[in-house]
Design a protein around this motif. Structure first.
Motif, PDB file in Angstrom:
ATOM      1  N   ILE A   1       4.993 -11.216   2.127  1.00  0.00           N
ATOM      2  CA  ILE A   1       4.763 -12.333   2.196  1.00  0.00           C
ATOM      3  C   ILE A   1       3.139 -12.224   1.628  1.00  0.00           C
ATOM      4  O   ILE A   1       2.384 -12.015   2.120  1.00  0.00           O
ATOM      5  CB  ILE A   1       5.620 -13.411   3.164  1.00  0.00           C
ATOM      6  CG1 ILE A   1       7.323 -13.053   4.285  1.00  0.00           C
ATOM      7  CG2 ILE A   1       5.266 -14.850   2.934  1.00  0.00           C
ATOM      8  CD1 ILE A   1       6.991 -14.537   4.620  1.00  0.00           C
ATOM      9  N   PRO A   2       3.264 -13.170   0.425  1.00  0.00           N
ATOM     10  CA  PRO A   2       1.890 -13.573  -0.258  1.00  0.00           C
ATOM     11  C   PRO A   2       1.290 -13.838   0.565  1.00  0.00           C
ATOM     12  O   PRO A   2       1.396 -15.404   0.579  1.00  0.00           O
ATOM     13  CB  PRO A   2       2.382 -13.688  -1.531  1.00  0.00           C
ATOM     14  CG  PRO A   2       3.430 -13.192  -2.164  1.00  0.00           C
ATOM     15  CD  PRO A   2       4.744 -13.240  -0.772  1.00  0.00           C
ATOM     16  N   PHE A   3      -0.031 -14.142   0.930  1.00  0.00           N
ATOM     17  CA  PHE A   3      -1.038 -14.988   0.686  1.00  0.00           C
ATOM     18  C   PHE A   3      -0.956 -15.961   0.640  1.00  0.00           C
ATOM     19  O   PHE A   3      -1.260 -16.301  -0.495  1.00  0.00           O
ATOM     20  CB  PHE A   3      -2.319 -14.451   1.364  1.00  0.00           C
ATOM     21  CG  PHE A   3      -2.529 -12.681   2.256  1.00  0.00           C
ATOM     22  CD1 PHE A   3      -3.471 -14.104   3.655  1.00  0.00           C
ATOM     23  CD2 PHE A   3      -2.298 -11.248   2.179  1.00  0.00           C
ATOM     24  CE1 PHE A   3      -3.849 -12.453   4.695  1.00  0.00           C
ATOM     25  CE2 PHE A   3      -2.230 -11.497   3.372  1.00  0.00           C
ATOM     26  CZ  PHE A   3      -2.867 -11.224   4.674  1.00  0.00           C
ATOM     27  N   ILE A   4      -0.592 -16.934   1.546  1.00  0.00           N
ATOM     28  CA  ILE A   4      -0.427 -19.062   0.877  1.00  0.00           C
ATOM     29  C   ILE A   4      -1.607 -19.156  -0.288  1.00  0.00           C
ATOM     30  O   ILE A   4      -2.253 -19.990  -0.964  1.00  0.00           O
ATOM     31  CB  ILE A   4      -0.222 -19.289   1.898  1.00  0.00           C
ATOM     32  CG1 ILE A   4      -1.320 -19.296   2.756  1.00  0.00           C
ATOM     33  CG2 ILE A   4       1.257 -19.481   1.839  1.00  0.00           C
ATOM     34  CD1 ILE A   4      -0.611 -20.847   4.070  1.00  0.00           C
ATOM     35  N   SER A   5      -3.183 -18.504   1.145  1.00  0.00           N
ATOM     36  CA  SER A   5      -4.875 -19.274  -0.126  1.00  0.00           C
ATOM     37  C   SER A   5      -4.479 -18.278  -1.323  1.00  0.00           C
ATOM     38  O   SER A   5      -5.874 -18.539  -1.792  1.00  0.00           O
ATOM     39  CB  SER A   5      -5.384 -19.212   1.699  1.00  0.00           C
ATOM     40  OG  SER A   5      -5.164 -17.177   1.746  1.00  0.00           O
ATOM     41  N   CYS A   6      -4.714 -17.297  -2.105  1.00  0.00           N
ATOM     42  CA  CYS A   6      -4.415 -16.365  -2.832  1.00  0.00           C
ATOM     43  C   CYS A   6      -5.829 -15.791  -2.516  1.00  0.00           C
ATOM     44  O   CYS A   6      -6.413 -15.286  -3.448  1.00  0.00           O
ATOM     45  CB  CYS A   6      -3.981 -16.751  -4.090  1.00  0.00           C
ATOM     46  SG  CYS A   6      -2.557 -17.375  -4.402  1.00  0.00           S
ATOM     47  N   PRO A   7      -6.359 -14.549  -1.101  1.00  0.00           N
ATOM     48  CA  PRO A   7      -7.766 -14.097  -1.079  1.00  0.00           C
ATOM     49  C   PRO A   7      -7.093 -13.040  -2.114  1.00  0.00           C
ATOM     50  O   PRO A   7      -5.571 -11.933  -2.519  1.00  0.00           O
ATOM     51  CB  PRO A   7      -7.173 -13.752   0.155  1.00  0.00           C
ATOM     52  CG  PRO A   7      -6.220 -13.560   1.065  1.00  0.00           C
ATOM     53  CD  PRO A   7      -5.724 -14.451  -0.323  1.00  0.00           C
ATOM     54  N   ARG A   8      -8.910 -11.766  -2.641  1.00  0.00           N
ATOM     55  CA  ARG A   8      -8.657 -11.122  -3.167  1.00  0.00           C
ATOM     56  C   ARG A   8      -8.677 -10.162  -1.154  1.00  0.00           C
ATOM     57  O   ARG A   8      -8.998 -10.359  -0.847  1.00  0.00           O
ATOM     58  CB  ARG A   8      -9.659 -10.425  -3.586  1.00  0.00           C
ATOM     59  CG  ARG A   8      -9.944  -9.507  -4.616  1.00  0.00           C
ATOM     60  CD  ARG A   8     -11.597  -8.960  -4.601  1.00  0.00           C
ATOM     61  NE  ARG A   8     -11.532  -7.422  -5.284  1.00  0.00           N
ATOM     62  CZ  ARG A   8     -12.900  -6.783  -5.735  1.00  0.00           C
ATOM     63  NH1 ARG A   8     -14.226  -7.926  -5.491  1.00  0.00           N
ATOM     64  NH2 ARG A   8     -12.782  -5.989  -6.315  1.00  0.00           N
ATOM     65  N   MET A   9      -7.549  -9.435  -2.289  1.00  0.00           N
ATOM     66  CA  MET A   9      -6.811  -8.146  -0.958  1.00  0.00           C
ATOM     67  C   MET A   9      -7.779  -6.482  -0.966  1.00  0.00           C
ATOM     68  O   MET A   9      -7.191  -6.713  -2.480  1.00  0.00           O
ATOM     69  CB  MET A   9      -5.732  -7.605  -0.773  1.00  0.00           C
ATOM     70  CG  MET A   9      -5.389  -6.977   0.650  1.00  0.00           C
ATOM     71  SD  MET A   9      -3.624  -7.138   0.502  1.00  0.00           S
ATOM     72  CE  MET A   9      -2.840  -8.532   0.626  1.00  0.00           C
ATOM     73  N   LEU A  10      -8.326  -5.889  -0.370  1.00  0.00           N
ATOM     74  CA  LEU A  10      -8.848  -4.856  -0.723  1.00  0.00           C
ATOM     75  C   LEU A  10      -7.878  -3.768  -0.054  1.00  0.00           C
ATOM     76  O   LEU A  10      -8.472  -3.848   1.588  1.00  0.00           O
ATOM     77  CB  LEU A  10     -10.265  -4.533  -0.001  1.00  0.00           C
ATOM     78  CG  LEU A  10     -11.038  -5.758  -1.556  1.00  0.00           C
ATOM     79  CD1 LEU A  10     -13.042  -5.225  -0.670  1.00  0.00           C
ATOM     80  CD2 LEU A  10     -10.790  -5.289  -2.925  1.00  0.00           C
ATOM     81  N   ILE A  11      -7.436  -2.145  -0.829  1.00  0.00           N
ATOM     82  CA  ILE A  11      -6.715  -2.342   0.111  1.00  0.00           C
ATOM     83  C   ILE A  11      -7.125  -0.343   0.360  1.00  0.00           C
ATOM     84  O   ILE A  11      -5.895   0.729   0.603  1.00  0.00           O
ATOM     85  CB  ILE A  11      -4.838  -1.583   0.325  1.00  0.00           C
ATOM     86  CG1 ILE A  11      -4.968  -2.094  -1.254  1.00  0.00           C
ATOM     87  CG2 ILE A  11      -4.760  -3.792   1.050  1.00  0.00           C
ATOM     88  CD1 ILE A  11      -3.612  -2.805  -1.771  1.00  0.00           C
TER      89      ILE A  11
END
Length: 352
Positions: free
Chosen positions: A100-110
Protein backbone atom coordinates in the motif's frame (compact mmCIF):
# COMPACT_ATOMS: atom_id res chain seq x y z
CA UNK A 1 29.53 1.27 20.54
CA UNK A 2 25.95 1.67 21.81
CA UNK A 3 24.12 -1.67 21.73
CA UNK A 4 20.87 -0.89 23.55
CA UNK A 5 18.63 2.09 24.24
CA UNK A 6 16.99 2.48 27.66
CA UNK A 7 13.38 1.31 27.83
CA UNK A 8 12.34 4.56 29.48
CA UNK A 9 13.39 6.61 26.46
CA UNK A 10 9.70 7.42 26.07
CA UNK A 11 10.00 9.77 29.07
CA UNK A 12 11.74 12.28 26.79
CA UNK A 13 8.50 14.08 26.01
CA UNK A 14 10.17 17.02 24.26
CA UNK A 15 12.60 14.98 22.14
CA UNK A 16 12.42 16.11 18.50
CA UNK A 17 15.58 14.71 16.86
CA UNK A 18 17.36 11.53 17.87
CA UNK A 19 20.67 10.66 16.18
CA UNK A 20 22.36 7.31 16.82
CA UNK A 21 24.27 6.69 13.59
CA UNK A 22 27.07 4.11 13.26
CA UNK A 23 26.55 2.23 16.50
CA UNK A 24 25.70 -1.39 17.34
CA UNK A 25 21.95 -1.15 17.95
CA UNK A 26 20.04 -4.36 17.25
CA UNK A 27 16.57 -2.94 17.85
CA UNK A 28 14.44 -0.21 19.36
CA UNK A 29 12.41 -0.32 22.57
CA UNK A 30 8.67 -0.04 21.96
CA UNK A 31 8.60 2.74 24.53
CA UNK A 32 10.03 5.12 21.93
CA UNK A 33 6.46 5.44 20.64
CA UNK A 34 5.75 7.73 23.62
CA UNK A 35 8.06 10.38 22.13
CA UNK A 36 5.10 12.21 20.65
CA UNK A 37 7.15 15.20 19.46
CA UNK A 38 9.75 13.16 17.57
CA UNK A 39 10.40 14.72 14.15
CA UNK A 40 13.59 13.01 12.97
CA UNK A 41 14.93 9.54 13.80
CA UNK A 42 18.39 8.80 12.40
CA UNK A 43 19.58 5.22 12.93
CA UNK A 44 21.74 4.57 9.87
CA UNK A 45 24.55 2.01 10.00
CA UNK A 46 23.58 -0.08 12.98
CA UNK A 47 22.55 -3.75 13.29
CA UNK A 48 18.82 -3.24 13.63
CA UNK A 49 16.88 -6.37 12.67
CA UNK A 50 13.34 -5.14 13.34
CA UNK A 51 11.47 -1.95 14.11
CA UNK A 52 8.59 -1.84 16.64
CA UNK A 53 5.17 -1.39 15.10
CA UNK A 54 4.36 1.08 17.89
CA UNK A 55 6.60 3.65 16.18
CA UNK A 56 3.55 4.60 14.11
CA UNK A 57 2.28 6.40 17.22
CA UNK A 58 4.94 9.09 16.66
CA UNK A 59 2.54 11.24 14.66
CA UNK A 60 5.01 14.10 14.08
CA UNK A 61 7.73 11.94 12.51
CA UNK A 62 8.96 13.43 9.24
CA UNK A 63 12.36 11.81 8.62
CA UNK A 64 13.17 8.15 9.26
CA UNK A 65 16.65 6.88 8.38
CA UNK A 66 17.12 3.13 8.76
CA UNK A 67 19.62 2.59 5.95
CA UNK A 68 22.43 0.05 6.23
CA UNK A 69 20.96 -2.09 8.95
CA UNK A 70 19.74 -5.71 8.86
CA UNK A 71 16.02 -5.18 8.30
CA UNK A 72 14.16 -7.97 6.51
CA UNK A 73 10.78 -6.19 6.53
CA UNK A 74 9.20 -3.05 7.92
CA UNK A 75 5.79 -2.98 9.63
CA UNK A 76 2.88 -2.62 7.21
CA UNK A 77 1.45 0.05 9.52
CA UNK A 78 4.25 2.44 8.53
CA UNK A 79 2.26 3.38 5.42
CA UNK A 80 -0.03 5.27 7.82
CA UNK A 81 2.58 7.83 8.89
CA UNK A 82 0.73 11.05 8.18
CA UNK A 83 3.67 13.51 8.03
CA UNK A 84 6.61 11.40 6.89
CA UNK A 85 8.67 13.14 4.18
CA UNK A 86 11.47 10.61 3.68
CA UNK A 87 12.17 7.02 4.68
CA UNK A 88 15.61 5.60 3.90
CA UNK A 89 15.80 1.79 3.73
CA UNK A 90 18.87 1.41 1.52
CA UNK A 91 21.46 -1.22 2.28
CA UNK A 92 19.26 -3.60 4.27
CA UNK A 93 18.14 -7.20 3.69
CA UNK A 94 14.56 -6.39 2.70
CA UNK A 95 12.55 -9.21 1.16
CA UNK A 96 9.54 -7.10 0.21
CA UNK A 97 7.96 -3.68 0.69
CA UNK A 98 4.45 -2.78 1.89
CA UNK A 99 1.95 -3.11 -0.95
CA UNK A 100 0.00 0.00 0.00
CA UNK A 101 1.50 3.39 -0.90
CA UNK A 102 2.48 5.64 2.01
CA UNK A 103 -0.39 8.06 2.58
CA UNK A 104 2.02 10.98 3.20
CA UNK A 105 3.83 10.33 -0.11
CA UNK A 106 7.38 10.32 1.32
CA UNK A 107 10.47 9.79 -0.77
CA UNK A 108 11.56 6.16 -0.31
CA UNK A 109 15.21 5.14 -0.71
CA UNK A 110 15.60 1.41 -1.31
CA UNK A 111 18.75 0.80 -3.37
CA UNK A 112 21.37 -1.80 -2.34
CA UNK A 113 18.88 -4.33 -0.99
CA UNK A 114 20.34 -7.55 -2.35
CA UNK A 115 17.25 -9.70 -1.73
CA UNK A 116 14.60 -7.22 -2.86
CA UNK A 117 13.57 -8.86 -6.13
CA UNK A 118 10.36 -6.96 -6.88
CA UNK A 119 8.51 -3.68 -6.27
CA UNK A 120 4.78 -3.39 -5.45
CA UNK A 121 3.21 -1.82 -8.52
CA UNK A 122 1.26 0.97 -6.80
CA UNK A 123 4.31 1.88 -4.68
CA UNK A 124 6.53 2.02 -7.76
CA UNK A 125 4.06 4.31 -9.52
CA UNK A 126 3.84 6.61 -6.51
CA UNK A 127 7.62 6.85 -6.10
CA UNK A 128 8.13 7.40 -9.82
CA UNK A 129 5.74 10.35 -9.85
CA UNK A 130 7.40 11.79 -6.74
CA UNK A 131 10.85 11.45 -8.31
CA UNK A 132 9.70 13.12 -11.50
CA UNK A 133 7.99 15.95 -9.61
CA UNK A 134 10.90 16.61 -7.25
CA UNK A 135 13.49 16.57 -10.02
CA UNK A 136 11.48 18.30 -12.72
CA UNK A 137 14.02 21.13 -13.02
CA UNK A 138 16.93 18.94 -14.09
CA UNK A 139 14.66 16.50 -15.91
CA UNK A 140 13.74 19.36 -18.21
CA UNK A 141 17.37 19.38 -19.41
CA UNK A 142 17.00 15.88 -20.86
CA UNK A 143 14.06 15.40 -23.18
CA UNK A 144 14.32 11.57 -23.24
CA UNK A 145 13.90 11.46 -19.45
CA UNK A 146 10.73 13.52 -19.69
CA UNK A 147 9.37 11.42 -22.53
CA UNK A 148 10.06 8.19 -20.68
CA UNK A 149 8.31 9.33 -17.53
CA UNK A 150 5.31 10.63 -19.42
CA UNK A 151 5.07 7.31 -21.29
CA UNK A 152 4.89 5.18 -18.18
CA UNK A 153 8.54 4.26 -17.62
CA UNK A 154 9.37 4.41 -13.92
CA UNK A 155 11.99 6.73 -12.50
CA UNK A 156 13.28 4.88 -9.45
CA UNK A 157 16.57 4.34 -7.67
CA UNK A 158 16.70 0.56 -7.36
CA UNK A 159 20.37 0.03 -8.16
CA UNK A 160 21.89 -3.16 -6.75
CA UNK A 161 18.53 -4.60 -5.72
CA UNK A 162 17.76 -8.30 -6.17
CA UNK A 163 21.31 -9.30 -7.05
CA UNK A 164 21.56 -12.10 -4.48
CA UNK A 165 19.60 -15.33 -4.05
CA UNK A 166 18.28 -16.50 -0.70
CA UNK A 167 20.20 -19.47 0.71
CA UNK A 168 17.12 -20.45 2.71
CA UNK A 169 13.49 -19.50 2.17
CA UNK A 170 11.75 -17.80 5.12
CA UNK A 171 9.43 -20.26 6.89
CA UNK A 172 6.78 -17.66 7.78
CA UNK A 173 6.16 -16.42 4.22
CA UNK A 174 4.94 -17.81 0.93
CA UNK A 175 7.56 -17.67 -1.82
CA UNK A 176 7.14 -17.99 -5.58
CA UNK A 177 9.64 -18.73 -8.33
CA UNK A 178 9.29 -17.10 -11.75
CA UNK A 179 9.24 -19.72 -14.49
CA UNK A 180 11.27 -17.72 -17.00
CA UNK A 181 14.08 -16.23 -14.89
CA UNK A 182 14.12 -18.50 -11.84
CA UNK A 183 14.00 -15.48 -9.52
CA UNK A 184 12.43 -16.07 -6.11
CA UNK A 185 9.94 -13.52 -4.80
CA UNK A 186 8.90 -13.56 -1.13
CA UNK A 187 5.31 -12.54 -0.51
CA UNK A 188 4.21 -10.44 2.52
CA UNK A 189 3.95 -12.60 5.63
CA UNK A 190 0.26 -11.66 6.10
CA UNK A 191 -0.64 -13.65 2.97
CA UNK A 192 -1.54 -17.26 3.70
CA UNK A 193 -2.66 -18.21 0.20
CA UNK A 194 -1.71 -16.95 -3.26
CA UNK A 195 -2.54 -18.13 -6.76
CA UNK A 196 -1.98 -17.04 -10.35
CA UNK A 197 -4.52 -14.96 -12.21
CA UNK A 198 -5.31 -17.88 -14.53
CA UNK A 199 -6.29 -20.08 -11.57
CA UNK A 200 -9.93 -19.35 -10.82
CA UNK A 201 -9.70 -20.20 -7.14
CA UNK A 202 -12.29 -18.91 -4.70
CA UNK A 203 -11.18 -16.78 -1.71
CA UNK A 204 -11.66 -18.45 1.66
CA UNK A 205 -14.74 -17.75 3.76
CA UNK A 206 -12.49 -16.16 6.41
CA UNK A 207 -11.00 -13.80 3.81
CA UNK A 208 -14.43 -12.82 2.51
CA UNK A 209 -15.61 -12.18 6.07
CA UNK A 210 -12.65 -9.93 6.84
CA UNK A 211 -13.25 -7.89 3.69
CA UNK A 212 -16.94 -7.53 4.43
CA UNK A 213 -16.48 -6.46 8.06
CA UNK A 214 -13.66 -4.05 7.19
CA UNK A 215 -15.65 -2.43 4.38
CA UNK A 216 -19.02 -2.19 6.11
CA UNK A 217 -18.64 -1.83 9.87
CA UNK A 218 -14.98 -1.25 10.80
CA UNK A 219 -14.72 2.11 12.52
CA UNK A 220 -11.18 3.17 11.64
CA UNK A 221 -10.96 2.31 7.97
CA UNK A 222 -8.15 3.48 5.75
CA UNK A 223 -9.41 5.29 2.65
CA UNK A 224 -7.00 5.27 -0.27
CA UNK A 225 -7.11 7.32 -3.44
CA UNK A 226 -4.21 7.41 -5.89
CA UNK A 227 -4.44 9.72 -8.89
CA UNK A 228 -1.87 11.22 -11.25
CA UNK A 229 -1.97 14.04 -13.81
CA UNK A 230 -3.42 12.93 -17.12
CA UNK A 231 -0.15 13.68 -18.96
CA UNK A 232 1.86 11.26 -16.78
CA UNK A 233 1.14 7.69 -17.83
CA UNK A 234 2.09 5.61 -14.81
CA UNK A 235 -0.05 2.75 -16.13
CA UNK A 236 -1.97 2.95 -12.90
CA UNK A 237 -4.90 5.21 -13.62
CA UNK A 238 -6.65 5.22 -10.26
CA UNK A 239 -6.91 3.28 -7.04
CA UNK A 240 -9.74 4.37 -4.84
CA UNK A 241 -11.71 3.00 -1.92
CA UNK A 242 -15.01 4.87 -1.77
CA UNK A 243 -15.98 6.26 1.64
CA UNK A 244 -18.87 4.47 3.27
CA UNK A 245 -21.56 6.10 5.39
CA UNK A 246 -19.99 6.45 8.84
CA UNK A 247 -23.36 5.89 10.50
CA UNK A 248 -23.02 2.18 9.82
CA UNK A 249 -19.70 1.89 11.66
CA UNK A 250 -19.56 0.25 15.08
CA UNK A 251 -17.62 1.68 18.01
CA UNK A 252 -14.76 -0.22 19.63
CA UNK A 253 -16.85 -1.62 22.46
CA UNK A 254 -19.46 -3.01 20.06
CA UNK A 255 -16.78 -4.56 17.90
CA UNK A 256 -15.14 -6.27 20.88
CA UNK A 257 -18.46 -7.85 21.80
CA UNK A 258 -19.15 -9.15 18.30
CA UNK A 259 -15.77 -10.23 16.96
CA UNK A 260 -13.05 -12.63 18.15
CA UNK A 261 -9.81 -11.07 19.35
CA UNK A 262 -7.87 -12.57 16.43
CA UNK A 263 -10.16 -10.85 13.96
CA UNK A 264 -9.91 -7.54 15.80
CA UNK A 265 -6.12 -7.67 15.60
CA UNK A 266 -6.18 -8.37 11.85
CA UNK A 267 -8.66 -5.59 11.17
CA UNK A 268 -6.74 -3.08 13.29
CA UNK A 269 -3.60 -3.75 11.25
CA UNK A 270 -5.51 -3.10 8.07
CA UNK A 271 -5.30 -4.89 4.71
CA UNK A 272 -2.04 -6.02 3.16
CA UNK A 273 -3.12 -4.54 -0.18
CA UNK A 274 -6.06 -3.35 -2.25
CA UNK A 275 -7.32 -5.03 -5.39
CA UNK A 276 -5.51 -3.68 -8.47
CA UNK A 277 -8.75 -3.54 -10.43
CA UNK A 278 -9.58 0.20 -10.13
CA UNK A 279 -13.29 -0.55 -10.35
CA UNK A 280 -13.01 -2.84 -7.33
CA UNK A 281 -10.20 -1.78 -4.94
CA UNK A 282 -11.41 -4.29 -2.33
CA UNK A 283 -9.16 -4.79 0.73
CA UNK A 284 -7.02 -7.93 0.74
CA UNK A 285 -5.98 -9.66 3.98
CA UNK A 286 -4.98 -13.33 3.56
CA UNK A 287 -5.87 -14.47 0.03
CA UNK A 288 -4.74 -12.87 -3.21
CA UNK A 289 -4.46 -13.54 -6.91
CA UNK A 290 -0.91 -12.48 -7.73
CA UNK A 291 0.30 -10.94 -10.96
CA UNK A 292 3.99 -10.33 -11.65
CA UNK A 293 4.87 -8.10 -14.58
CA UNK A 294 8.18 -6.73 -15.94
CA UNK A 295 8.45 -2.95 -15.71
CA UNK A 296 10.88 -0.57 -17.42
CA UNK A 297 12.91 1.72 -15.15
CA UNK A 298 15.18 4.52 -16.33
CA UNK A 299 18.65 5.24 -15.03
CA UNK A 300 20.41 8.48 -15.84
CA UNK A 301 23.60 10.31 -14.89
CA UNK A 302 24.36 14.00 -15.32
CA UNK A 303 26.76 13.34 -18.18
CA UNK A 304 24.42 11.08 -20.16
CA UNK A 305 22.08 12.26 -22.89
CA UNK A 306 20.16 9.01 -23.25
CA UNK A 307 18.92 7.32 -20.05
CA UNK A 308 19.60 3.62 -19.72
CA UNK A 309 16.49 1.46 -19.44
CA UNK A 310 16.39 -1.75 -17.42
CA UNK A 311 13.63 -3.98 -16.12
CA UNK A 312 12.38 -4.75 -12.63
CA UNK A 313 9.63 -7.09 -11.49
CA UNK A 314 6.45 -5.49 -10.19
CA UNK A 315 3.64 -7.15 -8.24
CA UNK A 316 -0.08 -6.54 -8.45
CA UNK A 317 -2.63 -8.20 -6.17
CA UNK A 318 -6.29 -8.86 -6.97
CA UNK A 319 -9.11 -9.88 -4.65
CA UNK A 320 -9.76 -12.81 -7.00
CA UNK A 321 -8.67 -14.12 -10.38
CA UNK A 322 -12.20 -13.45 -11.60
CA UNK A 323 -11.84 -9.75 -10.73
CA UNK A 324 -8.58 -9.60 -12.66
CA UNK A 325 -10.24 -11.21 -15.68
CA UNK A 326 -13.12 -8.74 -15.46
CA UNK A 327 -10.59 -5.90 -15.43
CA UNK A 328 -8.93 -7.30 -18.56
CA UNK A 329 -12.23 -7.79 -20.40
CA UNK A 330 -13.51 -4.30 -19.61
CA UNK A 331 -10.44 -2.24 -20.40
CA UNK A 332 -10.33 -0.46 -23.75
CA UNK A 333 -6.91 1.15 -23.28
CA UNK A 334 -4.06 -0.35 -25.28
CA UNK A 335 -1.42 0.20 -22.61
CA UNK A 336 -3.55 -1.63 -20.05
CA UNK A 337 -3.94 -4.64 -22.30
CA UNK A 338 -0.20 -4.71 -22.99
CA UNK A 339 0.45 -4.48 -19.26
CA UNK A 340 -1.91 -7.33 -18.38
CA UNK A 341 -0.64 -9.49 -21.24
CA UNK A 342 2.93 -9.21 -19.93
CA UNK A 343 2.17 -11.14 -16.70
CA UNK A 344 4.72 -13.87 -15.93
CA UNK A 345 4.08 -17.46 -14.87
CA UNK A 346 5.36 -18.65 -11.51
CA UNK A 347 5.42 -21.65 -9.19
CA UNK A 348 4.57 -21.59 -5.48
CA UNK A 349 7.53 -22.88 -3.48
CA UNK A 350 6.24 -23.06 0.08
CA UNK A 351 3.09 -22.36 2.03
CA UNK A 352 3.06 -20.63 5.38
Amino acid sequence: MIKHLPHNIGNLNNLEYFVCISNLLEGLPGDISRCQNLIGLYLSRNRIKSVPEQLIKCKELRELYLDYNELVTIPESFVRFCKLNIISLSGNKLLYLPHIPFISCPRMLIENNDYLTYIPYSVGCQQSVLTYSNQASWCAMSQPVVENTLNGIWSLRVQECGNESLSELPSNCISIRLSLSGKVLVMPRQLKRVYQNNNFAIPSLFELSLRNVYTRVWKEKMELSLKTPSNIQTHFSQLMCPIENNDTRLNQEELEQLLPKEVLVLLSRGPVAYCSNPACSSPIFHDAAVEIIPKDVQRRSWDEDEPELYKVYASRFYCSAYCRQTYFNNTSLQWERQLLNSALNFHILNVS
